[in-house]
Design a protein around this motif. Structure first.
Motif, PDB file in Angstrom:
ATOM      1  N   LYS A   3      -4.541  14.100  -2.743  1.00 11.74           N
ATOM      2  CA  LYS A   3      -3.542  13.191  -3.289  1.00 11.74           C
ATOM      3  C   LYS A   3      -3.738  11.812  -2.678  1.00 11.74           C
ATOM      4  N   THR A   4      -3.644  10.770  -3.501  1.00 15.28           N
ATOM      5  CA  THR A   4      -3.728   9.408  -2.986  1.00 15.28           C
ATOM      6  C   THR A   4      -2.336   8.952  -2.553  1.00 15.28           C
ATOM      7  N   VAL A   5      -2.293   8.178  -1.460  1.00 14.11           N
ATOM      8  CA  VAL A   5      -1.011   7.793  -0.861  1.00 14.11           C
ATOM      9  C   VAL A   5      -0.980   6.297  -0.564  1.00 14.11           C
ATOM     10  N   LEU A   6       0.152   5.674  -0.872  1.00 10.26           N
ATOM     11  CA  LEU A   6       0.435   4.316  -0.409  1.00 10.26           C
ATOM     12  C   LEU A   6       1.476   4.427   0.697  1.00 10.26           C
ATOM     13  N   ILE A   7       1.230   3.760   1.823  1.00 10.88           N
ATOM     14  CA  ILE A   7       2.215   3.728   2.898  1.00 10.88           C
ATOM     15  C   ILE A   7       2.663   2.284   3.106  1.00 10.88           C
ATOM     16  N   ALA A   8       3.967   2.088   3.305  1.00  8.77           N
ATOM     17  CA  ALA A   8       4.501   0.732   3.427  1.00  8.77           C
ATOM     18  C   ALA A   8       5.582   0.679   4.501  1.00  8.77           C
ATOM     19  N   ASP A   9       5.424  -0.240   5.429  1.00  9.56           N
ATOM     20  CA  ASP A   9       6.427  -0.469   6.475  1.00  9.56           C
ATOM     21  C   ASP A   9       6.116  -1.810   7.124  1.00  9.56           C
ATOM     22  N   ASP A  10       7.148  -2.602   7.404  1.00  6.02           N
ATOM     23  CA  ASP A  10       6.899  -3.915   7.991  1.00  6.02           C
ATOM     24  C   ASP A  10       6.765  -3.866   9.505  1.00  6.02           C
ATOM     25  N   HIS A  11       6.932  -2.680  10.091  1.00  2.00           N
ATOM     26  CA  HIS A  11       6.728  -2.523  11.534  1.00  2.00           C
ATOM     27  C   HIS A  11       5.360  -1.867  11.768  1.00  2.00           C
ATOM     28  N   PRO A  12       4.431  -2.565  12.416  1.00  4.76           N
ATOM     29  CA  PRO A  12       3.071  -2.037  12.624  1.00  4.76           C
ATOM     30  C   PRO A  12       3.036  -0.663  13.294  1.00  4.76           C
ATOM     31  N   LEU A  41       3.234  -4.208  -1.619  1.00  2.00           N
ATOM     32  CA  LEU A  41       3.394  -2.873  -2.180  1.00  2.00           C
ATOM     33  C   LEU A  41       3.225  -2.886  -3.699  1.00  2.00           C
ATOM     34  N   ILE A  42       3.941  -3.798  -4.364  1.00  2.00           N
ATOM     35  CA  ILE A  42       3.880  -3.879  -5.827  1.00  2.00           C
ATOM     36  C   ILE A  42       2.483  -4.288  -6.290  1.00  2.00           C
ATOM     37  N   ASP A  43       1.899  -5.287  -5.630  1.00  2.00           N
ATOM     38  CA  ASP A  43       0.573  -5.774  -6.034  1.00  2.00           C
ATOM     39  C   ASP A  43      -0.477  -4.669  -5.940  1.00  2.00           C
ATOM     40  N   LYS A  44      -0.437  -3.885  -4.869  1.00  2.00           N
ATOM     41  CA  LYS A  44      -1.448  -2.848  -4.678  1.00  2.00           C
ATOM     42  C   LYS A  44      -1.275  -1.703  -5.666  1.00  2.00           C
ATOM     43  N   LEU A  45      -0.034  -1.385  -6.000  1.00  2.00           N
ATOM     44  CA  LEU A  45       0.186  -0.339  -7.008  1.00  2.00           C
ATOM     45  C   LEU A  45      -0.263  -0.811  -8.391  1.00  2.00           C
ATOM     46  N   GLN A  46      -0.099  -2.097  -8.659  1.00  2.00           N
ATOM     47  CA  GLN A  46      -0.557  -2.628  -9.942  1.00  2.00           C
ATOM     48  C   GLN A  46      -2.081  -2.588 -10.035  1.00  2.00           C
ATOM     49  N   GLN A  47      -2.759  -2.747  -8.894  1.00  2.00           N
ATOM     50  CA  GLN A  47      -4.214  -2.658  -8.874  1.00  2.00           C
ATOM     51  C   GLN A  47      -4.677  -1.217  -9.084  1.00  2.00           C
ATOM     52  N   GLN A  48      -4.007  -0.297  -8.420  1.00  2.00           N
ATOM     53  CA  GLN A  48      -4.357   1.124  -8.525  1.00  2.00           C
ATOM     54  C   GLN A  48      -3.163   1.971  -8.103  1.00  2.00           C
ATOM     55  N   PRO A  49      -2.536   2.690  -9.036  1.00  2.00           N
ATOM     56  CA  PRO A  49      -1.382   3.528  -8.703  1.00  2.00           C
ATOM     57  C   PRO A  49      -1.761   4.633  -7.713  1.00  2.00           C
ATOM     58  N   ALA A  50      -0.767   5.115  -6.975  1.00  2.00           N
ATOM     59  CA  ALA A  50      -0.970   6.196  -6.013  1.00  2.00           C
ATOM     60  C   ALA A  50      -0.141   7.408  -6.420  1.00  2.00           C
TER      61      ALA A  50
END
Length: 203
Positions: A3-12, A41-50
Motif C-alpha cells: 500500500k502506498t502511504v502519504l504521511i503529514a505532520d508539521d513537527h519533524p 499534502l494537497i499538491d503531492k496527492l494531486q501529483q500521485q494519490p496514495a
C-alpha cells in the motif's frame, strides 16, 4: 501488493516517527509522500494519490488551515483513500465529527507506536464490529438508555453534560457508555462513534 502511504505532520519528530514505524513494515507499506503543510499534502496527492493518508489534524498552510475542512476535502477528492488522523485533541465533538466524515481512525500522538500498525491492518479488513456481529443484531442488543447515551455522545456531548441533561449520575452514564462499547465491539470512543453511525444511532 504494498500500500502506498502519504504521511503529514508539521513537527519533524512526529514525521520521523511515522516514517520509522512504516519502514519497519516495508513489505506492506511504501511511504510515497511526506508533507509538513496542508499545501504540500494537497499538491503531492494531486501529483500521485496514495492508498493511505496519515495526517496531523492541525497543520499550517494557506489552503485548508482548519483541520476539519482539510479532512472534508480529502474525503471528497480522494474517496478511495483510507484517512487516518493523528492528534493530541480528545474533544468528543471532534471525534464524533471525524467519524461522520468517514475517517478510518483517530490516533493519539502519545500512542502511535502501538496503535498505528493495528489501525492500518483493520483498514484492510471487512467493515464490521470486532465482536463479529452484524449491525442490526447489535443495535437490538443495546438498551434504550444505552442507545440514548450513545446518541448524545454522537452529538459531541461529554459524560458530565449527558449526566446533567438526563439526570443520571456520571458513573451510571459511564457504565452505560462502556456497556454499549462492549456490545458494539468498540475499543475506543472513536470506534464507538463509527459503529453507532453504521447502525443508525446518529439519525
Amino acid at each position: 501488493m504494498r500500500k502506498t502511504v502519504l504521511i503529514a505532520d508539521d513537527h519533524p519528530v512526529y514525521l520521523l516517527g511515522l516514517r520509522t514505524l512504516l519502514q519497519a513494515h516495508s513489505e506492506r507499506y511504501e511511504v510515497l509522500h511526506e508533507a509538513s503543510t496542508t499545501d504540500q499534502l494537497i499538491d503531492k496527492l494531486q501529483q500521485q494519490p496514495a492508498d493511505i493518508i496519515i495526517t496531523d489534524f492541525s497543520m499550517p498552510g494557506e489552503r485548508y488551515p482548519d483541520g476539519r475542512a482539510l479532512i472534508q476535502h480529502l474525503r471528497r477528492q480522494w474517496p478511495d483513500s483510507t484517512v487516518i488522523v493523528v492528534t493530541m485533541i480528545t474533544n468528543p465533538a471532534l471525534l464524533a465529527s471525524l467519524a461522520r466524515l468517514g475517517v478510518h481512525a483517530v490516533l493519539s500522538k502519545n500512542s502511535l507506536s502501538t496503535e498505528l500498525i493495528a489501525a492500518l491492518k483493520t483498514s484492510e479488513m471487512p467493515t464490521r464490529t470486532r465482536a463479529g456481529k452484524t449491525a442490526p443484531s447489535v443495535k437490538e442488543a443495546l438498551s434504550p438508555k444505552e442507545s440514548e447515551v450513545v446518541r448524545l455522545l454522537l452529538r459531541g456531548m461529554t459524560v458530565n453534560e449527558i449526566s446533567s441533561l438526563v439526570n443520571r449520575s456520571k458513573q451510571t452514564i459511564s457504565t452505560q457508555k462502556n456497556s454499549a462499547m462492549r456490545k458494539l465491539g468498540a475499543t475506543s470512543e472513536f470506534e464507538l462513534y463509527q459503529y453507532a453511525q453504521k447502525i443508525g444511532l446518529d439519525s
